[in-house]
Motif scaffolding. Structure first.
Motif, PDB file in Angstrom:
ATOM      1  N   THR A 231      -3.283  -1.571  -1.243  1.00  0.00           N
ATOM      2  CA  THR A 231      -3.389  -2.964  -0.798  1.00  0.00           C
ATOM      3  C   THR A 231      -3.589  -3.081   0.709  1.00  0.00           C
ATOM      4  N   HIS A 232      -2.912  -2.194   1.484  1.00  0.00           N
ATOM      5  CA  HIS A 232      -3.078  -2.249   2.941  1.00  0.00           C
ATOM      6  C   HIS A 232      -2.526  -0.995   3.597  1.00  0.00           C
ATOM      7  N   MET A 233      -2.706  -0.892   4.909  1.00  0.00           N
ATOM      8  CA  MET A 233      -2.517   0.368   5.632  1.00  0.00           C
ATOM      9  C   MET A 233      -1.072   0.739   5.958  1.00  0.00           C
ATOM     10  N   HIS A 234      -0.107  -0.098   5.660  1.00  0.00           N
ATOM     11  CA  HIS A 234       1.263   0.219   6.058  1.00  0.00           C
ATOM     12  C   HIS A 234       1.765   1.476   5.330  1.00  0.00           C
ATOM     13  N   PRO A 235       2.597   2.274   6.032  1.00  0.00           N
ATOM     14  CA  PRO A 235       2.969   3.604   5.518  1.00  0.00           C
ATOM     15  C   PRO A 235       3.527   3.613   4.103  1.00  0.00           C
ATOM     16  N   ASP A 236       4.331   2.600   3.742  1.00  0.00           N
ATOM     17  CA  ASP A 236       4.906   2.624   2.391  1.00  0.00           C
ATOM     18  C   ASP A 236       3.845   2.396   1.311  1.00  0.00           C
ATOM     19  N   HIS A 237       2.700   1.895   1.707  1.00  0.00           N
ATOM     20  CA  HIS A 237       1.624   1.629   0.739  1.00  0.00           C
ATOM     21  C   HIS A 237       0.600   2.767   0.673  1.00  0.00           C
ATOM     22  N   VAL A 238       0.303   3.383   1.831  1.00  0.00           N
ATOM     23  CA  VAL A 238      -0.814   4.344   1.876  1.00  0.00           C
ATOM     24  C   VAL A 238      -0.363   5.792   2.125  1.00  0.00           C
TER      25      VAL A 238
ATOM     26  N   GLY B 129       0.892  -7.577  -3.411  1.00  0.00           N
ATOM     27  CA  GLY B 129       1.172  -6.693  -2.279  1.00  0.00           C
ATOM     28  C   GLY B 129       2.296  -7.261  -1.439  1.00  0.00           C
ATOM     29  N   ASP B 130       2.086  -7.279  -0.129  1.00  0.00           N
ATOM     30  CA  ASP B 130       3.112  -7.826   0.771  1.00  0.00           C
ATOM     31  C   ASP B 130       2.830  -9.282   1.143  1.00  0.00           C
ATOM     32  N   MET B 131       1.779  -9.892   0.595  1.00  0.00           N
ATOM     33  CA  MET B 131       1.403 -11.244   1.041  1.00  0.00           C
ATOM     34  C   MET B 131       2.298 -12.335   0.465  1.00  0.00           C
TER      35      MET B 131
ATOM     36  N   GLY C 200      -2.912 -11.544   8.701  1.00  0.00           N
ATOM     37  CA  GLY C 200      -1.664 -11.905   9.379  1.00  0.00           C
ATOM     38  C   GLY C 200      -0.545 -10.895   9.174  1.00  0.00           C
ATOM     39  N   HIS C 201      -0.589 -10.142   8.065  1.00  0.00           N
ATOM     40  CA  HIS C 201       0.420  -9.105   7.827  1.00  0.00           C
ATOM     41  C   HIS C 201      -0.152  -7.723   8.151  1.00  0.00           C
ATOM     42  N   ALA C 202      -1.342  -7.482   7.687  1.00  0.00           N
ATOM     43  CA  ALA C 202      -2.071  -6.241   7.957  1.00  0.00           C
ATOM     44  C   ALA C 202      -3.488  -6.675   8.357  1.00  0.00           C
TER      45      ALA C 202
END
Ligand SMILES: [Zn+2]
Length: 359
Positions: A96-103, A225-227, A206-208
Protein backbone atom coordinates in the motif's frame (compact mmCIF):
# COMPACT_ATOMS: atom_id res chain seq x y z
CA UNK A 1 -3.65 10.08 18.67
CA UNK A 2 -6.21 7.79 20.16
CA UNK A 3 -9.85 8.64 19.96
CA UNK A 4 -12.39 7.84 22.61
CA UNK A 5 -13.96 4.45 23.06
CA UNK A 6 -17.29 6.14 22.50
CA UNK A 7 -16.38 6.96 18.89
CA UNK A 8 -15.25 3.39 18.38
CA UNK A 9 -18.62 2.09 19.51
CA UNK A 10 -20.21 3.89 16.55
CA UNK A 11 -18.40 1.41 14.29
CA UNK A 12 -19.34 -2.21 13.74
CA UNK A 13 -16.74 -4.94 14.13
CA UNK A 14 -18.16 -8.07 12.50
CA UNK A 15 -15.59 -10.34 14.20
CA UNK A 16 -15.95 -8.68 17.60
CA UNK A 17 -12.68 -9.25 19.49
CA UNK A 18 -11.49 -12.22 17.46
CA UNK A 19 -7.90 -11.89 16.18
CA UNK A 20 -5.93 -14.18 13.89
CA UNK A 21 -3.56 -16.48 15.83
CA UNK A 22 0.16 -15.97 15.39
CA UNK A 23 1.20 -17.59 12.10
CA UNK A 24 -2.45 -18.16 11.18
CA UNK A 25 -5.24 -16.28 9.44
CA UNK A 26 -8.97 -15.63 9.51
CA UNK A 27 -10.96 -15.78 6.27
CA UNK A 28 -13.07 -12.60 6.00
CA UNK A 29 -14.61 -13.09 2.57
CA UNK A 30 -14.16 -15.78 -0.09
CA UNK A 31 -10.43 -15.79 -0.87
CA UNK A 32 -9.62 -12.91 1.51
CA UNK A 33 -7.60 -13.79 4.62
CA UNK A 34 -6.47 -11.63 7.53
CA UNK A 35 -2.96 -12.09 8.99
CA UNK A 36 -1.70 -10.07 11.96
CA UNK A 37 1.96 -9.63 12.93
CA UNK A 38 3.64 -8.07 15.94
CA UNK A 39 5.67 -4.85 15.68
CA UNK A 40 8.29 -3.79 18.27
CA UNK A 41 6.88 -0.24 18.43
CA UNK A 42 4.24 1.69 20.36
CA UNK A 43 1.96 0.70 17.48
CA UNK A 44 2.45 -2.98 18.23
CA UNK A 45 0.92 -4.84 15.28
CA UNK A 46 0.12 -4.66 11.58
CA UNK A 47 -2.58 -6.38 9.55
CA UNK A 48 -1.61 -8.10 6.31
CA UNK A 49 -3.91 -9.68 3.76
CA UNK A 50 -3.84 -12.81 1.60
CA UNK A 51 -5.91 -12.72 -1.58
CA UNK A 52 -6.50 -15.90 -3.55
CA UNK A 53 -5.10 -15.28 -7.01
CA UNK A 54 -4.36 -16.76 -10.41
CA UNK A 55 -1.68 -15.30 -12.69
CA UNK A 56 -0.82 -16.72 -16.13
CA UNK A 57 -2.86 -19.82 -15.32
CA UNK A 58 -0.96 -20.36 -12.05
CA UNK A 59 -2.97 -20.70 -8.86
CA UNK A 60 -1.67 -19.01 -5.74
CA UNK A 61 -1.90 -15.95 -3.54
CA UNK A 62 -1.31 -12.23 -3.63
CA UNK A 63 0.09 -10.87 -0.37
CA UNK A 64 -0.89 -7.32 0.61
CA UNK A 65 1.77 -5.61 2.78
CA UNK A 66 4.69 -7.40 4.41
CA UNK A 67 5.72 -6.28 7.95
CA UNK A 68 9.23 -4.99 8.79
CA UNK A 69 12.28 -7.11 8.10
CA UNK A 70 13.20 -8.81 11.32
CA UNK A 71 13.65 -12.44 12.32
CA UNK A 72 10.29 -12.77 14.04
CA UNK A 73 8.23 -11.61 11.06
CA UNK A 74 10.14 -13.92 8.69
CA UNK A 75 9.41 -16.81 11.08
CA UNK A 76 5.73 -15.78 11.27
CA UNK A 77 5.54 -15.70 7.49
CA UNK A 78 7.01 -19.22 7.25
CA UNK A 79 4.24 -20.41 9.54
CA UNK A 80 1.63 -18.62 7.43
CA UNK A 81 3.07 -20.23 4.29
CA UNK A 82 2.81 -23.65 5.90
CA UNK A 83 -0.69 -23.22 7.33
CA UNK A 84 -2.65 -20.82 5.18
CA UNK A 85 -1.65 -21.09 1.51
CA UNK A 86 -3.36 -24.43 0.86
CA UNK A 87 -0.14 -25.72 -0.66
CA UNK A 88 -0.03 -22.90 -3.23
CA UNK A 89 2.71 -20.31 -3.83
CA UNK A 90 2.73 -16.56 -3.30
CA UNK A 91 2.45 -15.13 -6.81
CA UNK A 92 2.79 -11.42 -6.12
CA UNK A 93 3.36 -8.86 -3.37
CA UNK A 94 1.22 -5.76 -3.32
CA UNK A 95 2.24 -2.90 -1.03
CA UNK A 96 0.00 0.00 0.00
CA UNK A 97 2.85 2.42 0.77
CA UNK A 98 6.53 2.83 1.58
CA UNK A 99 6.48 2.79 5.39
CA UNK A 100 8.71 0.07 6.89
CA UNK A 101 5.91 -1.99 8.44
CA UNK A 102 4.29 -2.25 5.01
CA UNK A 103 7.25 -2.75 2.65
CA UNK A 104 10.05 -4.10 4.89
CA UNK A 105 9.92 -7.73 3.75
CA UNK A 106 8.87 -7.17 0.12
CA UNK A 107 12.42 -7.95 -1.07
CA UNK A 108 12.48 -11.22 0.87
CA UNK A 109 8.98 -12.32 -0.15
CA UNK A 110 9.65 -11.61 -3.84
CA UNK A 111 12.96 -13.48 -3.73
CA UNK A 112 11.55 -16.32 -1.65
CA UNK A 113 8.72 -16.98 -4.13
CA UNK A 114 10.32 -16.25 -7.51
CA UNK A 115 11.09 -19.26 -9.67
CA UNK A 116 12.65 -19.57 -13.14
CA UNK A 117 9.08 -19.93 -14.47
CA UNK A 118 7.43 -17.12 -12.52
CA UNK A 119 8.75 -13.91 -11.04
CA UNK A 120 6.98 -12.96 -7.84
CA UNK A 121 6.58 -9.25 -8.51
CA UNK A 122 6.22 -6.27 -6.18
CA UNK A 123 3.26 -4.00 -7.06
CA UNK A 124 3.32 -0.50 -5.61
CA UNK A 125 2.72 3.16 -6.56
CA UNK A 126 5.58 4.70 -8.55
CA UNK A 127 6.11 7.50 -6.04
CA UNK A 128 6.37 5.20 -3.04
CA UNK A 129 8.57 2.69 -4.87
CA UNK A 130 11.07 5.42 -5.77
CA UNK A 131 10.91 6.96 -2.31
CA UNK A 132 11.45 3.58 -0.64
CA UNK A 133 14.37 2.72 -2.91
CA UNK A 134 15.96 6.04 -2.12
CA UNK A 135 15.33 5.75 1.61
CA UNK A 136 16.91 2.31 1.88
CA UNK A 137 20.02 3.44 -0.01
CA UNK A 138 20.87 6.65 1.85
CA UNK A 139 22.47 6.82 5.27
CA UNK A 140 20.39 9.68 6.63
CA UNK A 141 16.93 8.22 6.34
CA UNK A 142 14.77 9.76 9.04
CA UNK A 143 17.70 11.21 10.92
CA UNK A 144 20.78 13.33 10.40
CA UNK A 145 21.73 16.98 10.24
CA UNK A 146 18.96 18.17 7.94
CA UNK A 147 16.20 16.64 10.05
CA UNK A 148 17.75 18.07 13.22
CA UNK A 149 17.90 21.55 11.59
CA UNK A 150 14.29 21.18 10.53
CA UNK A 151 13.12 20.20 14.02
CA UNK A 152 15.12 23.10 15.45
CA UNK A 153 13.34 25.48 13.05
CA UNK A 154 10.07 24.23 14.56
CA UNK A 155 11.14 24.82 18.13
CA UNK A 156 12.99 21.71 19.32
CA UNK A 157 15.81 23.25 21.37
CA UNK A 158 16.96 20.43 23.67
CA UNK A 159 20.53 19.71 22.52
CA UNK A 160 20.34 16.11 23.74
CA UNK A 161 17.28 15.46 21.58
CA UNK A 162 18.84 17.17 18.58
CA UNK A 163 22.05 15.16 18.97
CA UNK A 164 20.09 11.91 19.04
CA UNK A 165 18.28 12.89 15.84
CA UNK A 166 21.54 13.95 14.22
CA UNK A 167 23.10 10.61 15.17
CA UNK A 168 20.20 8.47 14.09
CA UNK A 169 21.58 6.86 10.96
CA UNK A 170 20.04 4.26 8.71
CA UNK A 171 16.76 4.12 10.59
CA UNK A 172 14.75 3.18 7.51
CA UNK A 173 17.42 0.76 6.26
CA UNK A 174 17.38 -1.10 9.56
CA UNK A 175 13.74 -2.02 8.92
CA UNK A 176 13.80 -2.11 5.10
CA UNK A 177 17.29 -3.36 4.13
CA UNK A 178 16.48 -3.65 0.42
CA UNK A 179 13.78 -3.31 -2.17
CA UNK A 180 13.15 -5.58 -5.17
CA UNK A 181 15.07 -4.11 -8.13
CA UNK A 182 11.96 -4.05 -10.31
CA UNK A 183 8.25 -3.58 -9.74
CA UNK A 184 4.83 -3.16 -11.35
CA UNK A 185 3.24 0.25 -10.96
CA UNK A 186 -0.10 0.79 -9.26
CA UNK A 187 -1.92 3.92 -10.44
CA UNK A 188 -4.96 5.79 -9.19
CA UNK A 189 -8.17 4.53 -10.79
CA UNK A 190 -6.55 1.49 -12.38
CA UNK A 191 -7.98 -1.95 -11.76
CA UNK A 192 -5.82 -4.85 -10.66
CA UNK A 193 -7.37 -8.23 -11.39
CA UNK A 194 -6.80 -10.56 -8.45
CA UNK A 195 -8.28 -14.05 -8.65
CA UNK A 196 -10.63 -12.91 -11.40
CA UNK A 197 -11.97 -9.99 -9.34
CA UNK A 198 -11.35 -6.32 -10.09
CA UNK A 199 -9.71 -4.30 -7.30
CA UNK A 200 -9.64 -0.55 -7.98
CA UNK A 201 -6.64 1.50 -6.83
CA UNK A 202 -7.54 4.64 -4.88
CA UNK A 203 -4.57 6.96 -4.32
CA UNK A 204 -4.37 8.87 -1.03
CA UNK A 205 -2.03 11.62 0.10
CA UNK A 206 -0.85 13.22 3.32
CA UNK A 207 0.29 10.03 5.09
CA UNK A 208 2.75 8.67 2.54
CA UNK A 209 3.83 10.13 -0.82
CA UNK A 210 1.24 8.11 -2.81
CA UNK A 211 -0.63 5.56 -0.75
CA UNK A 212 -2.78 3.05 -2.65
CA UNK A 213 -5.97 1.64 -1.13
CA UNK A 214 -7.80 -1.14 -2.97
CA UNK A 215 -11.53 -1.48 -3.41
CA UNK A 216 -13.34 -4.58 -4.68
CA UNK A 217 -16.93 -3.78 -5.55
CA UNK A 218 -17.89 -7.43 -6.03
CA UNK A 219 -16.76 -8.35 -2.53
CA UNK A 220 -17.73 -5.02 -0.95
CA UNK A 221 -14.25 -4.83 0.59
CA UNK A 222 -11.87 -1.86 0.95
CA UNK A 223 -8.25 -2.50 1.89
CA UNK A 224 -7.74 0.93 3.41
CA UNK A 225 -4.09 0.60 4.46
CA UNK A 226 -3.20 3.43 6.81
CA UNK A 227 -5.63 5.96 5.27
CA UNK A 228 -8.68 4.97 7.32
CA UNK A 229 -8.01 3.36 10.72
CA UNK A 230 -10.80 2.57 13.18
CA UNK A 231 -9.17 3.42 16.50
CA UNK A 232 -6.29 5.82 16.00
CA UNK A 233 -6.03 8.73 13.62
CA UNK A 234 -3.54 8.32 10.79
CA UNK A 235 -0.19 10.06 11.26
CA UNK A 236 -0.12 13.09 8.98
CA UNK A 237 3.22 14.86 9.08
CA UNK A 238 5.34 17.49 7.37
CA UNK A 239 9.10 16.76 7.25
CA UNK A 240 12.25 18.32 5.93
CA UNK A 241 12.15 16.95 2.40
CA UNK A 242 8.96 18.89 1.64
CA UNK A 243 8.95 21.56 4.36
CA UNK A 244 6.05 23.71 3.09
CA UNK A 245 3.66 20.79 2.48
CA UNK A 246 -0.03 21.04 3.42
CA UNK A 247 -0.22 17.36 4.37
CA UNK A 248 -3.36 17.61 6.51
CA UNK A 249 -5.38 19.15 3.67
CA UNK A 250 -4.10 16.42 1.35
CA UNK A 251 -5.15 13.80 3.87
CA UNK A 252 -8.63 15.22 4.55
CA UNK A 253 -9.31 15.61 0.82
CA UNK A 254 -8.07 12.05 0.25
CA UNK A 255 -10.35 10.35 2.77
CA UNK A 256 -13.35 12.05 1.16
CA UNK A 257 -12.55 9.99 -1.93
CA UNK A 258 -13.94 6.94 -0.09
CA UNK A 259 -17.33 8.59 0.52
CA UNK A 260 -18.84 7.28 -2.76
CA UNK A 261 -18.27 3.72 -1.52
CA UNK A 262 -21.23 2.04 0.22
CA UNK A 263 -21.52 2.55 4.00
CA UNK A 264 -21.74 -1.24 4.35
CA UNK A 265 -18.26 -1.71 2.87
CA UNK A 266 -16.08 -4.01 4.95
CA UNK A 267 -12.97 -1.94 5.69
CA UNK A 268 -9.67 -3.77 6.17
CA UNK A 269 -7.31 -1.34 7.95
CA UNK A 270 -3.58 -1.89 8.54
CA UNK A 271 -3.97 -1.35 12.28
CA UNK A 272 -6.96 -2.28 14.44
CA UNK A 273 -9.78 -4.62 13.43
CA UNK A 274 -11.84 -4.96 10.23
CA UNK A 275 -14.94 -2.81 10.55
CA UNK A 276 -18.07 -1.44 8.93
CA UNK A 277 -19.06 2.22 9.20
CA UNK A 278 -16.78 3.86 6.64
CA UNK A 279 -18.76 7.11 6.33
CA UNK A 280 -19.15 7.38 10.11
CA UNK A 281 -15.41 6.96 10.52
CA UNK A 282 -14.58 9.56 7.86
CA UNK A 283 -16.92 11.98 9.66
CA UNK A 284 -15.19 11.25 12.97
CA UNK A 285 -11.77 11.95 11.45
CA UNK A 286 -12.95 15.30 10.06
CA UNK A 287 -14.42 16.21 13.47
CA UNK A 288 -11.24 15.15 15.24
CA UNK A 289 -8.98 17.32 13.09
CA UNK A 290 -11.42 20.25 13.14
CA UNK A 291 -11.33 20.21 16.97
CA UNK A 292 -7.52 20.05 17.00
CA UNK A 293 -7.31 22.89 14.48
CA UNK A 294 -9.65 25.01 16.63
CA UNK A 295 -7.43 24.38 19.67
CA UNK A 296 -4.33 25.33 17.68
CA UNK A 297 -6.06 28.54 16.53
CA UNK A 298 -6.95 29.38 20.15
CA UNK A 299 -3.32 28.90 21.19
CA UNK A 300 -2.07 31.06 18.29
CA UNK A 301 -4.52 33.84 19.16
CA UNK A 302 -3.07 34.02 22.67
CA UNK A 303 0.54 34.38 21.41
CA UNK A 304 2.63 33.42 18.37
CA UNK A 305 3.34 29.68 18.59
CA UNK A 306 5.85 27.29 17.07
CA UNK A 307 5.09 23.62 16.36
CA UNK A 308 6.88 22.49 19.52
CA UNK A 309 4.65 24.80 21.61
CA UNK A 310 1.49 23.09 20.43
CA UNK A 311 2.56 19.48 21.15
CA UNK A 312 0.64 19.56 24.48
CA UNK A 313 -2.39 20.96 22.63
CA UNK A 314 -2.42 18.03 20.18
CA UNK A 315 -1.12 15.26 22.44
CA UNK A 316 -2.44 15.01 25.97
CA UNK A 317 0.03 12.29 27.00
CA UNK A 318 3.80 12.38 27.63
CA UNK A 319 5.86 11.57 24.53
CA UNK A 320 9.28 9.96 24.28
CA UNK A 321 11.74 11.28 21.69
CA UNK A 322 10.66 8.80 19.00
CA UNK A 323 7.01 9.77 19.48
CA UNK A 324 7.99 13.44 19.61
CA UNK A 325 9.51 13.24 16.13
CA UNK A 326 6.17 12.01 14.75
CA UNK A 327 4.19 14.43 16.88
CA UNK A 328 6.25 17.40 15.76
CA UNK A 329 5.69 16.52 12.10
CA UNK A 330 1.99 16.30 12.87
CA UNK A 331 2.00 19.65 14.69
CA UNK A 332 3.56 21.28 11.62
CA UNK A 333 0.85 19.67 9.47
CA UNK A 334 -1.87 21.28 11.60
CA UNK A 335 -0.17 24.69 11.57
CA UNK A 336 0.34 24.45 7.81
CA UNK A 337 -3.31 23.73 7.08
CA UNK A 338 -4.21 26.93 8.95
CA UNK A 339 -1.34 28.83 7.30
CA UNK A 340 -2.18 27.66 3.75
CA UNK A 341 -5.84 28.35 4.50
CA UNK A 342 -5.03 31.97 5.37
CA UNK A 343 -5.99 31.74 9.05
CA UNK A 344 -2.40 31.88 10.34
CA UNK A 345 0.66 33.74 9.10
CA UNK A 346 4.20 32.70 9.86
CA UNK A 347 7.50 34.46 10.47
CA UNK A 348 10.94 33.35 11.66
CA UNK A 349 11.96 34.73 15.03
CA UNK A 350 15.48 35.80 16.04
CA UNK A 351 16.40 32.17 16.72
CA UNK A 352 15.28 31.05 13.27
CA UNK A 353 12.16 29.34 14.65
CA UNK A 354 8.90 29.49 12.66
CA UNK A 355 6.23 31.28 14.73
CA UNK A 356 2.61 31.22 13.66
CA UNK A 357 0.10 33.89 14.64
CA UNK A 358 -3.51 34.66 13.77
CA UNK A 359 -3.73 36.29 10.32
ZN1 LIG B 1 2.00 4.21 7.14
Amino acid sequence: MSLSAELERALHYPLADQLPPRGGAIELAPGVKWVRMQLPFALDHINLWLLRDRIDGREGWTVVDTCIDHAQSRADWEQVFAQELEGLPVLRVLVTHMHPDHVGLAHWLCERWSTPAHECRLWMSGTDYQAARYACQVVNSFGGERLADYFRSHGMVNEGDLTQIRDRKSYYRSLVPALPPSYARLMDGANVTIGGLAWRCVAGYGHAPEHIALYCEQLGVLISGDMVLPRISTNVSVYEMEPEADALTLFLDSIDRYLPLPEGTLVLPSHGKPFRGLHTRIGQLHDHHRDRLDEVMDAARARPVCAYDILPVLFKRPLDLHQTTFALGEAVAHLHRLWHGGRLRRARDGEGVWRFSAA
